[in-house]
Design a protein around this motif. Structure first.
Motif, PDB file in Angstrom:
ATOM      1  N   GLY A   8       0.697  -1.316   0.072  1.00  0.00           N
ATOM      2  CA  GLY A   8       0.028   0.079  -0.013  1.00  0.00           C
ATOM      3  C   GLY A   8       0.789   1.149   0.199  1.00  0.00           C
ATOM      4  N   TYR A   9       0.168   2.518  -0.150  1.00  0.00           N
ATOM      5  CA  TYR A   9       0.871   3.759  -0.092  1.00  0.00           C
ATOM      6  C   TYR A   9       1.793   3.995   0.958  1.00  0.00           C
ATOM      7  CZ  TYR A   9       2.015   8.432  -0.987  1.00  0.00           C
ATOM      8  OH  TYR A   9       2.704   9.687  -1.169  1.00  0.00           O
ATOM      9  N   GLU A  10       1.035   3.975   2.192  1.00  0.00           N
ATOM     10  CA  GLU A  10       1.826   4.015   3.247  1.00  0.00           C
ATOM     11  C   GLU A  10       3.006   3.036   3.673  1.00  0.00           C
ATOM     12  OE1 GLU A  10       1.501   6.820   5.499  1.00  0.00           O
ATOM     13  OE2 GLU A  10      -0.377   7.529   4.096  1.00  0.00           O
ATOM     14  N   GLU A  11       2.774   1.896   3.399  1.00  0.00           N
ATOM     15  CA  GLU A  11       3.541   0.681   3.441  1.00  0.00           C
ATOM     16  C   GLU A  11       5.001   1.135   2.618  1.00  0.00           C
ATOM     17  OE1 GLU A  11       1.523  -3.439   4.222  1.00  0.00           O
ATOM     18  OE2 GLU A  11       1.074  -2.163   2.563  1.00  0.00           O
ATOM     19  N   SER A  12       4.636   1.497   1.275  1.00  0.00           N
ATOM     20  CA  SER A  12       5.737   1.826   0.315  1.00  0.00           C
ATOM     21  C   SER A  12       6.412   3.174   0.795  1.00  0.00           C
ATOM     22  CB  SER A  12       5.173   2.140  -1.104  1.00  0.00           C
ATOM     23  OG  SER A  12       4.530   0.973  -1.587  1.00  0.00           O
ATOM     24  N   LEU A  13       5.793   4.215   1.214  1.00  0.00           N
ATOM     25  CA  LEU A  13       6.337   5.237   1.836  1.00  0.00           C
ATOM     26  C   LEU A  13       7.269   5.039   3.219  1.00  0.00           C
ATOM     27  CD1 LEU A  13       6.500   8.457   1.231  1.00  0.00           C
ATOM     28  CD2 LEU A  13       4.734   8.699   2.745  1.00  0.00           C
ATOM     29  N   LEU A  44       8.705   4.060  -5.735  1.00  0.00           N
ATOM     30  CA  LEU A  44       8.094   5.274  -6.165  1.00  0.00           C
ATOM     31  C   LEU A  44       7.026   5.070  -7.215  1.00  0.00           C
ATOM     32  CD1 LEU A  44      11.618   7.153  -6.104  1.00  0.00           C
ATOM     33  CD2 LEU A  44       9.548   7.545  -4.943  1.00  0.00           C
ATOM     34  N   LYS A  45       7.398   4.139  -8.142  1.00  0.00           N
ATOM     35  CA  LYS A  45       6.532   3.862  -9.201  1.00  0.00           C
ATOM     36  C   LYS A  45       5.098   3.624  -8.537  1.00  0.00           C
ATOM     37  CE  LYS A  45       9.736   2.354 -12.851  1.00  0.00           C
ATOM     38  NZ  LYS A  45      10.170   1.088 -13.521  1.00  0.00           N
ATOM     39  N   ASN A  46       5.235   2.591  -7.638  1.00  0.00           N
ATOM     40  CA  ASN A  46       4.061   2.236  -7.033  1.00  0.00           C
ATOM     41  C   ASN A  46       2.977   3.333  -6.421  1.00  0.00           C
ATOM     42  OD1 ASN A  46       2.361   0.261  -5.779  1.00  0.00           O
ATOM     43  ND2 ASN A  46       3.454   0.123  -4.041  1.00  0.00           N
ATOM     44  N   CYS A  47       4.138   4.267  -5.590  1.00  0.00           N
ATOM     45  CA  CYS A  47       3.289   5.478  -5.060  1.00  0.00           C
ATOM     46  C   CYS A  47       2.796   6.284  -6.109  1.00  0.00           C
ATOM     47  CB  CYS A  47       4.314   6.039  -4.227  1.00  0.00           C
ATOM     48  SG  CYS A  47       4.845   5.314  -2.694  1.00  0.00           S
ATOM     49  N   LYS A  48       3.470   6.457  -6.968  1.00  0.00           N
ATOM     50  CA  LYS A  48       2.923   7.372  -8.054  1.00  0.00           C
ATOM     51  C   LYS A  48       1.683   6.839  -8.753  1.00  0.00           C
ATOM     52  CE  LYS A  48       4.497   9.610 -12.310  1.00  0.00           C
ATOM     53  NZ  LYS A  48       5.600   9.936 -13.366  1.00  0.00           N
ATOM     54  N   SER A  49       1.672   5.672  -9.002  1.00  0.00           N
ATOM     55  CA  SER A  49       0.442   4.921  -9.629  1.00  0.00           C
ATOM     56  C   SER A  49      -0.672   5.073  -8.802  1.00  0.00           C
ATOM     57  CB  SER A  49       0.945   3.392  -9.851  1.00  0.00           C
ATOM     58  OG  SER A  49      -0.302   2.751 -10.116  1.00  0.00           O
ATOM     59  N   MET A  50      -0.512   4.775  -7.394  1.00  0.00           N
ATOM     60  CA  MET A  50      -1.449   4.981  -6.489  1.00  0.00           C
ATOM     61  C   MET A  50      -2.054   6.324  -6.218  1.00  0.00           C
ATOM     62  SD  MET A  50      -0.768   2.161  -3.436  1.00  0.00           S
ATOM     63  CE  MET A  50       0.995   2.332  -3.559  1.00  0.00           C
ATOM     64  N   LEU A  51      -1.199   7.348  -6.530  1.00  0.00           N
ATOM     65  CA  LEU A  51      -1.538   8.781  -6.422  1.00  0.00           C
ATOM     66  C   LEU A  51      -2.469   8.981  -7.591  1.00  0.00           C
ATOM     67  CD1 LEU A  51       1.663  10.426  -4.895  1.00  0.00           C
ATOM     68  CD2 LEU A  51      -0.757  10.100  -3.740  1.00  0.00           C
ATOM     69  N   LYS A  52      -1.900   8.944  -8.800  1.00  0.00           N
ATOM     70  CA  LYS A  52      -2.570   9.002  -9.880  1.00  0.00           C
ATOM     71  C   LYS A  52      -3.883   8.232 -10.059  1.00  0.00           C
ATOM     72  CE  LYS A  52       0.904  10.021 -13.269  1.00  0.00           C
ATOM     73  NZ  LYS A  52       0.970  10.279 -14.480  1.00  0.00           N
ATOM     74  N   GLY A  53      -4.272   7.134  -9.376  1.00  0.00           N
ATOM     75  CA  GLY A  53      -5.392   6.410  -9.401  1.00  0.00           C
ATOM     76  C   GLY A  53      -6.346   7.150  -8.452  1.00  0.00           C
ATOM     77  N   ALA A  54      -5.773   7.724  -7.215  1.00  0.00           N
ATOM     78  CA  ALA A  54      -6.566   8.216  -6.462  1.00  0.00           C
ATOM     79  C   ALA A  54      -7.064   9.624  -6.876  1.00  0.00           C
ATOM     80  CB  ALA A  54      -5.877   8.524  -5.215  1.00  0.00           C
ATOM     81  N   GLU A  55      -6.357  10.184  -7.533  1.00  0.00           N
ATOM     82  CA  GLU A  55      -6.499  11.549  -8.461  1.00  0.00           C
ATOM     83  C   GLU A  55      -7.670  11.575  -9.375  1.00  0.00           C
ATOM     84  OE1 GLU A  55      -4.302  15.339 -10.597  1.00  0.00           O
ATOM     85  OE2 GLU A  55      -3.483  13.355 -10.983  1.00  0.00           O
TER      86      GLU A  55
END
Length: 67
Positions: A8-13, A44-55
């Motif tokens: 997940g995002y938090e885990e990746s961060l 970072l790719k994972n986080c970016k993908s999740m942020l784009k999905g949320a957006e």
């Protein structure tokens, strides 16, 4: 070969913060550093993908409210 579970995002961060701390405070052999850089890029790719999905979801929600 088993597929890796996507974090997940938090885990990746959190994992990125651990890697950064390790790089800043430890002497790391170049081979291990290369592995850590590669892992960081995937995180970072994972986080970016999740942020784009949320957006996209937020945009869709606002678009639905306008209809």
């Amino acid at each position: 070969m088993a597929k890796k579970k996507q974090l997940g995002y938090e885990e990746s961060l959190h994992k990125l913060e651990e890697i950064l701390n390790k790089v800043e405070h430890e002497e790391i052999p170049i081979d291990q550093l290369t592995e850590l850089v590669n892992e960081s890029m995937e995180l970072l790719k994972n986080c970016k993908s999740m942020l784009k999905g949320a957006e996209k979801k937020v945009e869709n929600a606002f678009n639905e409210m306008e209809d």
